[in-house]
Design an enzyme around this catalytic site. Structure first.
Site, PDB file in Angstrom:
ATOM      1  N   ARG A 237      29.932 -31.311  13.720  1.00 45.01           N
ATOM      2  CA  ARG A 237      29.801 -31.527  15.168  1.00 45.01           C
ATOM      3  C   ARG A 237      31.010 -32.332  15.629  1.00 45.01           C
ATOM      4  O   ARG A 237      31.069 -33.559  15.440  1.00 45.01           O
ATOM      5  CB  ARG A 237      28.499 -32.293  15.453  1.00 45.01           C
ATOM      6  CG  ARG A 237      28.168 -32.423  16.929  1.00 45.01           C
ATOM      7  CD  ARG A 237      26.904 -33.248  17.139  1.00 45.01           C
ATOM      8  NE  ARG A 237      26.475 -33.195  18.505  1.00 45.01           N
ATOM      9  CZ  ARG A 237      25.641 -32.279  19.026  1.00 45.01           C
ATOM     10  NH1 ARG A 237      25.130 -31.358  18.249  1.00 45.01           N
ATOM     11  NH2 ARG A 237      25.312 -32.304  20.288  1.00 45.01           N
TER      12      ARG A 237
ATOM     13  N   ARG B 207      33.382 -33.738  18.536  1.00 46.12           N
ATOM     14  CA  ARG B 207      33.326 -34.097  19.950  1.00 46.12           C
ATOM     15  C   ARG B 207      34.543 -34.925  20.311  1.00 46.12           C
ATOM     16  O   ARG B 207      35.097 -35.627  19.456  1.00 46.12           O
ATOM     17  CB  ARG B 207      32.062 -34.938  20.241  1.00 46.12           C
ATOM     18  CG  ARG B 207      30.756 -34.148  20.155  1.00 46.12           C
ATOM     19  CD  ARG B 207      30.667 -33.176  21.317  1.00 46.12           C
ATOM     20  NE  ARG B 207      29.393 -32.487  21.425  1.00 46.12           N
ATOM     21  CZ  ARG B 207      29.170 -31.236  21.052  1.00 46.12           C
ATOM     22  NH1 ARG B 207      30.118 -30.536  20.474  1.00 46.12           N
ATOM     23  NH2 ARG B 207      27.991 -30.665  21.245  1.00 46.12           N
TER      24      ARG B 207
ATOM     25  N   GLU C  14      32.002 -39.398  26.088  1.00 43.76           N
ATOM     26  CA  GLU C  14      31.897 -38.362  25.047  1.00 43.76           C
ATOM     27  C   GLU C  14      31.731 -37.009  25.709  1.00 43.76           C
ATOM     28  O   GLU C  14      31.098 -36.889  26.766  1.00 43.76           O
ATOM     29  CB  GLU C  14      30.674 -38.670  24.179  1.00 43.76           C
ATOM     30  CG  GLU C  14      30.430 -37.694  23.066  1.00 43.76           C
ATOM     31  CD  GLU C  14      29.210 -36.803  23.263  1.00 43.76           C
ATOM     32  OE1 GLU C  14      28.927 -36.009  22.363  1.00 43.76           O
ATOM     33  OE2 GLU C  14      28.545 -36.876  24.328  1.00 43.76           O
TER      34      GLU C  14
ATOM     35  N   CYS D  13      29.832 -31.711  31.448  1.00 41.33           N
ATOM     36  CA  CYS D  13      31.198 -31.226  31.680  1.00 41.33           C
ATOM     37  C   CYS D  13      31.286 -30.050  32.649  1.00 41.33           C
ATOM     38  O   CYS D  13      32.342 -29.778  33.188  1.00 41.33           O
ATOM     39  CB  CYS D  13      31.900 -30.887  30.378  1.00 41.33           C
ATOM     40  SG  CYS D  13      31.571 -29.257  29.754  1.00 41.33           S
TER      41      CYS D  13
HETATM   42  C1  LIG Z   1      25.458 -34.465  27.488  1.00 41.15           C
HETATM   43  S1  LIG Z   1      23.978 -35.115  28.059  1.00 41.15           S
HETATM   44  C2  LIG Z   1      24.015 -36.737  27.396  1.00 41.15           C
HETATM   45  C3  LIG Z   1      23.021 -36.937  26.319  1.00 41.15           C
HETATM   46  C4  LIG Z   1      22.927 -38.330  25.751  1.00 41.15           C
HETATM   47  N1  LIG Z   1      24.192 -38.849  25.321  1.00 41.15           N
HETATM   48  C5  LIG Z   1      21.907 -38.395  24.619  1.00 41.15           C
HETATM   49  O1  LIG Z   1      22.164 -39.047  23.630  1.00 41.15           O
HETATM   50  O2  LIG Z   1      20.870 -37.749  24.718  1.00 41.15           O
HETATM   51  C6  LIG Z   1      24.301 -35.386  29.766  1.00 41.15           C
HETATM   52  C7  LIG Z   1      23.097 -35.928  30.504  1.00 41.15           C
HETATM   53  O3  LIG Z   1      23.475 -36.223  31.836  1.00 41.15           O
HETATM   54  C8  LIG Z   1      22.363 -36.005  32.657  1.00 41.15           C
HETATM   55  N2  LIG Z   1      22.839 -35.887  34.042  1.00 41.15           N
HETATM   56  C9  LIG Z   1      23.496 -34.835  34.605  1.00 41.15           C
HETATM   57  N3  LIG Z   1      23.794 -35.090  35.883  1.00 41.15           N
HETATM   58  C10 LIG Z   1      23.324 -36.331  36.161  1.00 41.15           C
HETATM   59  C11 LIG Z   1      23.315 -37.157  37.316  1.00 41.15           C
HETATM   60  N4  LIG Z   1      23.847 -36.725  38.458  1.00 41.15           N
HETATM   61  N5  LIG Z   1      22.756 -38.366  37.250  1.00 41.15           N
HETATM   62  C12 LIG Z   1      22.185 -38.800  36.092  1.00 41.15           C
HETATM   63  N6  LIG Z   1      22.148 -38.071  34.950  1.00 41.15           N
HETATM   64  C13 LIG Z   1      22.706 -36.846  34.986  1.00 41.15           C
HETATM   65  C14 LIG Z   1      21.762 -34.718  32.117  1.00 41.15           C
HETATM   66  O4  LIG Z   1      20.408 -34.572  32.488  1.00 41.15           O
HETATM   67  C15 LIG Z   1      21.973 -34.911  30.608  1.00 41.15           C
HETATM   68  O5  LIG Z   1      20.823 -35.420  29.982  1.00 41.15           O
END
Ligand SMILES: C[S@@+](CC[C@H](N)C(=O)[O-])C[C@H]1O[C@@H](n2cnc3c(N)ncnc32)[C@H](O)[C@@H]1O
Length: 362
Positions: A157, A159, A113, A75
């Protein structure tokens, strides 16, 4: 006759919280994408798939067609959008890439989410823009706040979940919270190398009471407030920052496991022993609904960050089950000629979030 499985692509896959929830329903993951190396390795160790990397470098035509796209999207980049108007201003943000992907692949459903605070960014205008953008991609869009404690996990938690669907709107009101909120103590290990802290290191309050959130605040560690490691402008996201050194009873639920905490400073009070100890890393994964067999990152600090960044798998399971039961992955002729937006008869219920003008939820 063999039934076709519901398929999905796991975008911003992290360590696979969405995948665990949806695979429990028999859904099949055909694609994943995650740019963080440590997460990719854990994902591979558990699912045998190495996610593709940065979403902005991916050729969407190589992604297989799927029924569902899941995205627990980051976010932070939103701070630059919402201030200005128009699609072009969102270029370069992660959400824009996600929208491009939805436009290219046109899945039946997208499950998004994010942290609750997304609703309040820039007085709600960022969230409004997210919803409008998804509608512009010809999706029905519904959203709701869901809390892990209502789905069999002892963690407060909360969300925001957005379900964008092509054929008919998702009905969140069919997702029923479980009648009983579990207690943390039901999820604790019986034996282990527990790290108790000395009586002199904490103070218990006199009359602890269970809060509406399910938390029972019982005391605090006798330490100064911990501020290190909090990224600038993310203070609002940090439970650690807001609840430094707080101790909660295992007869209630646990606070949100935050992604910023890399030392596992989660302290729990065990009334039966009248002692305080740290929640173990196994217990952290358990209260997110991860299976015992899950292979965590070898580095403890990575493992703490990764689970705090993940998603409560039980909530994903419930969402997936409802998506299946409401037949959102099956084109429905009744809705084929629909106009975008709402008819008066299906006026959505307003979720009361101060400062938010949206009405697209139920
Ligand atoms: C909030 S986490 C999501 C976690 C996931 N839902 C889980 O169960 O572990 C957001 C993820 O997006 C990844 N992310 C951020 N920017 C990205 C990009 N440009 N391309 C691919 N992944 C990315 C981050 O590394 C992070 O692991």
């Amino acid at each position: 006759m063999t039934m076709k499985r519901i398929t999905f692509a796991d975008i911003f896959a992290g360590i696979g919280g969405f995948r665990i929830g949806l695979e429990r329903l028999g859904f099949e993951c055909l694609y994943s994408c995650e740019k963080n190396e440590a997460c990719r390795q854990v994902y591979f160790d558990n699912f045998g798939d190495l996610p593709e990397m940065d979403i902005s470098d991916i050729d969407f035509s190589k992604i297989p067609d799927v029924n569902i796209i899941t995205a627990g999207f980051p976010c932070q980049p939103f701070s630059i959008c919402g201030k200005r108007k128009g699609f072009s201003d969102r270029r370069g943000t992660i959400f824009f890439h996600l929208c491009n992907l939805l436009q290219a692949k046109k899945p039946d459903v997208a499950i998004l989410e994010n942290v609750k605070h997304l609703l309040h960014l820039e007085k709600g205008s960022v969230f409004e823009e997210i919803i409008t953008t998804l509608e512009d991609l010809d999706y029905f869009v519904r959203y709701s706040l869901l809390n892990a404690k209502d789905f069999g996990l002892p963690q407060n938690r909360e969300r925001v979940f957005i379900v964008a669907s092509k054929h008919k709107p998702f009905n969140f009101s069919r997702i029923k919270p479980k009648l009983k909120i579990p207690q943390l103590k039901e999820f604790l290990s019986k034996t282990g190398d527990f790290q108790y802290i000395d009586d002199s290191e904490y103070t218990l309050i006199k009359h602890p009471k269970q809060q509406d959130s399910g938390l029972i605040f019982v005391g605090y560690r006798n330490k100064s407030i911990w501020k290190k490691g909090i990224r600038p402008h993310t203070e609002h996201l940090s439970r650690v920052h807001r609840q430094p050194n707080r101790i909660y009873s295992v007869e209630g639920v646990h606070p949100t496991l935050p992604s910023q905490e890399s030392s596992g400073r989660f302290f729990i009070y065990l009334p039966e022993e009248n002692r305080v100890r740290k929640l173990t890393i196994e217990e952290c994964y358990r209260i997110m609904g991860f299976p015992k067999s899950f292979k965590r990152n070898a580095s403890l600090s990575e493992a703490y960050k990764q689970i705090g960044n993940s998603v409560a798998t039980n909530v994903i399971y419930e969402l997936g089950k409802e998506i299946m039961e409401q037949k959102l992955t099956v084109p429905c002729s009744k809705f084929n000629n629909r106009a975008r937006g709402f008819k008066k008869s299906e006026k959505p219920i307003q979720l009361t979030i101060p400062g938010l003008r949206l009405t697209h939820c139920n």
